[in-house]
Write a protein that holds these residues in place. Structure first.
Motif, mmCIF file in Angstrom:
data_model
loop_
_atom_site.group_PDB
_atom_site.id
_atom_site.type_symbol
_atom_site.label_atom_id
_atom_site.label_comp_id
_atom_site.label_asym_id
_atom_site.label_seq_id
_atom_site.Cartn_x
_atom_site.Cartn_y
_atom_site.Cartn_z
ATOM 1 N N THR A 1 -21.471 9.613 -19.338
ATOM 2 C CA THR A 1 -21.030 8.602 -18.375
ATOM 3 C C THR A 1 -21.992 7.419 -18.272
ATOM 4 O OG1 THR A 1 -22.121 9.759 -16.566
ATOM 5 C CG2 THR A 1 -19.808 10.289 -16.978
ATOM 6 N N ARG A 2 -23.101 7.461 -18.985
ATOM 7 C CA ARG A 2 -24.090 6.377 -18.888
ATOM 8 C C ARG A 2 -23.484 5.025 -19.254
ATOM 9 N NH1 ARG A 2 -28.834 8.111 -22.005
ATOM 10 N NH2 ARG A 2 -28.998 9.552 -20.273
ATOM 11 N N LEU A 3 -22.699 4.982 -20.329
ATOM 12 C CA LEU A 3 -22.073 3.731 -20.764
ATOM 13 C C LEU A 3 -21.130 3.198 -19.686
ATOM 14 C CD1 LEU A 3 -21.384 1.621 -22.982
ATOM 15 C CD2 LEU A 3 -19.586 3.190 -23.696
ATOM 16 N N PHE A 4 -20.345 4.085 -19.098
ATOM 17 C CA PHE A 4 -19.395 3.652 -18.079
ATOM 18 C C PHE A 4 -20.109 3.167 -16.820
ATOM 19 C CE2 PHE A 4 -16.952 6.680 -20.670
ATOM 20 C CZ PHE A 4 -15.959 5.817 -21.098
ATOM 21 N N LEU A 5 -21.176 3.835 -16.442
ATOM 22 C CA LEU A 5 -21.942 3.416 -15.280
ATOM 23 C C LEU A 5 -22.575 2.052 -15.518
ATOM 24 C CD1 LEU A 5 -22.991 4.093 -12.481
ATOM 25 C CD2 LEU A 5 -24.932 5.231 -13.555
ATOM 26 N N THR A 6 -23.112 1.843 -16.704
ATOM 27 C CA THR A 6 -23.691 0.547 -17.049
ATOM 28 C C THR A 6 -22.616 -0.544 -17.025
ATOM 29 O OG1 THR A 6 -25.319 1.648 -18.440
ATOM 30 C CG2 THR A 6 -24.988 -0.687 -18.813
ATOM 31 N N ALA A 7 -21.440 -0.227 -17.542
ATOM 32 C CA ALA A 7 -20.341 -1.196 -17.552
ATOM 33 C C ALA A 7 -19.916 -1.560 -16.133
ATOM 34 C CB ALA A 7 -19.156 -0.636 -18.328
ATOM 35 N N VAL A 8 -19.841 -0.574 -15.252
ATOM 36 C CA VAL A 8 -19.437 -0.840 -13.868
ATOM 37 C C VAL A 8 -20.470 -1.724 -13.171
ATOM 38 C CG1 VAL A 8 -19.095 0.251 -11.611
ATOM 39 C CG2 VAL A 8 -17.973 1.182 -13.622
ATOM 40 N N VAL A 9 -21.744 -1.456 -13.400
ATOM 41 C CA VAL A 9 -22.795 -2.274 -12.778
ATOM 42 C C VAL A 9 -22.750 -3.702 -13.319
ATOM 43 C CG1 VAL A 9 -25.292 -2.573 -12.599
ATOM 44 C CG2 VAL A 9 -24.279 -0.317 -12.235
ATOM 45 N N ALA A 10 -22.604 -3.852 -14.636
ATOM 46 C CA ALA A 10 -22.548 -5.189 -15.238
ATOM 47 C C ALA A 10 -21.316 -5.957 -14.757
ATOM 48 C CB ALA A 10 -22.542 -5.075 -16.756
ATOM 49 N N LEU A 11 -20.182 -5.277 -14.704
ATOM 50 C CA LEU A 11 -18.970 -5.932 -14.227
ATOM 51 C C LEU A 11 -19.084 -6.299 -12.745
ATOM 52 C CD1 LEU A 11 -16.321 -3.780 -16.084
ATOM 53 C CD2 LEU A 11 -16.723 -6.224 -16.412
ATOM 54 N N GLY A 12 -19.792 -5.489 -11.981
ATOM 55 C CA GLY A 12 -20.027 -5.827 -10.579
ATOM 56 C C GLY A 12 -20.851 -7.095 -10.435
ATOM 57 N N ALA A 13 -21.848 -7.251 -11.296
ATOM 58 C CA ALA A 13 -22.671 -8.464 -11.265
ATOM 59 C C ALA A 13 -21.846 -9.690 -11.662
ATOM 60 C CB ALA A 13 -23.868 -8.300 -12.197
ATOM 61 N N VAL A 14 -21.010 -9.537 -12.684
ATOM 62 C CA VAL A 14 -20.142 -10.639 -13.098
ATOM 63 C C VAL A 14 -19.158 -10.981 -11.980
ATOM 64 C CG1 VAL A 14 -18.311 -11.305 -14.723
ATOM 65 C CG2 VAL A 14 -20.370 -10.171 -15.554
ATOM 66 N N GLY A 15 -18.610 -9.956 -11.338
ATOM 67 C CA GLY A 15 -17.689 -10.177 -10.225
ATOM 68 C C GLY A 15 -18.351 -10.897 -9.061
ATOM 69 N N ALA A 16 -19.609 -10.561 -8.789
ATOM 70 C CA ALA A 16 -20.330 -11.241 -7.712
ATOM 71 C C ALA A 16 -20.542 -12.716 -8.058
ATOM 72 C CB ALA A 16 -21.667 -10.559 -7.476
ATOM 73 N N GLY A 17 -20.885 -12.990 -9.308
ATOM 74 C CA GLY A 17 -21.051 -14.382 -9.733
ATOM 75 C C GLY A 17 -19.751 -15.165 -9.629
ATOM 76 N N LEU A 18 -18.648 -14.530 -10.014
ATOM 77 C CA LEU A 18 -17.345 -15.191 -9.912
ATOM 78 C C LEU A 18 -16.947 -15.413 -8.451
ATOM 79 C CD1 LEU A 18 -15.373 -13.389 -12.754
ATOM 80 C CD2 LEU A 18 -16.080 -15.781 -12.698
ATOM 81 N N LEU A 19 -17.327 -14.506 -7.578
ATOM 82 C CA LEU A 19 -17.036 -14.671 -6.154
ATOM 83 C C LEU A 19 -17.769 -15.884 -5.593
ATOM 84 C CD1 LEU A 19 -15.706 -13.510 -3.581
ATOM 85 C CD2 LEU A 19 -17.798 -12.211 -3.232
ATOM 86 N N VAL A 20 -19.030 -16.042 -5.976
ATOM 87 C CA VAL A 20 -19.803 -17.208 -5.536
ATOM 88 C C VAL A 20 -19.183 -18.492 -6.085
ATOM 89 C CG1 VAL A 20 -22.044 -18.352 -5.743
ATOM 90 C CG2 VAL A 20 -21.938 -15.918 -5.219
ATOM 91 N N ALA A 21 -18.783 -18.467 -7.366
ATOM 92 C CA ALA A 21 -18.148 -19.637 -7.977
ATOM 93 C C ALA A 21 -16.840 -19.983 -7.260
ATOM 94 C CB ALA A 21 -17.893 -19.389 -9.452
ATOM 95 N N GLN A 22 -16.079 -18.964 -6.911
ATOM 96 C CA GLN A 22 -14.823 -19.198 -6.207
ATOM 97 C C GLN A 22 -15.064 -19.817 -4.840
ATOM 98 O OE1 GLN A 22 -12.457 -15.677 -5.400
ATOM 99 N NE2 GLN A 22 -10.574 -16.844 -5.506
#
Length: 83
Positions: free
Chosen positions: A15-36
């Protein structure tokens, strides 16, 4: 103290890959939220304070649509990785 079950360690590695993906996608989502939020503020200030027409706000509005679509895609990918 009981030793850790080796099966749990195998699951953790899997599950390490999936956990890393979720964390990275969360960071991208936070950046997109700020941009929005910044784009919404730009559109509102431009429309109401500077009395800009819709044609003048075309670029920020198109960017806002793109960011909203990006947030939807990131949300879907996050759910997919978390599943």
């Amino acid at each position: 103290m009981k030793p850790i079950d080796p099966r749990l360690l195998r699951y953790a590695r899997a599950t390490r890959l999936f956990l890393t993906a979720v964390v990275a996608l969360g960071a991208v989502g936070a950046g997109l939220l700020v941009a929005q939020a910044m784009l919404i503020a730009e559109v509102v200030v431009g429309a109401f304070q500077h009395s800009m027409a819709a044609a003048e706000l075309r670029t920020p509005l198109l960017l806002l649509v793109a960011v909203a679509c990006g947030r939807a895609l990131v949300g879907w990918l996050t759910e997919l990785a978390a599943h």
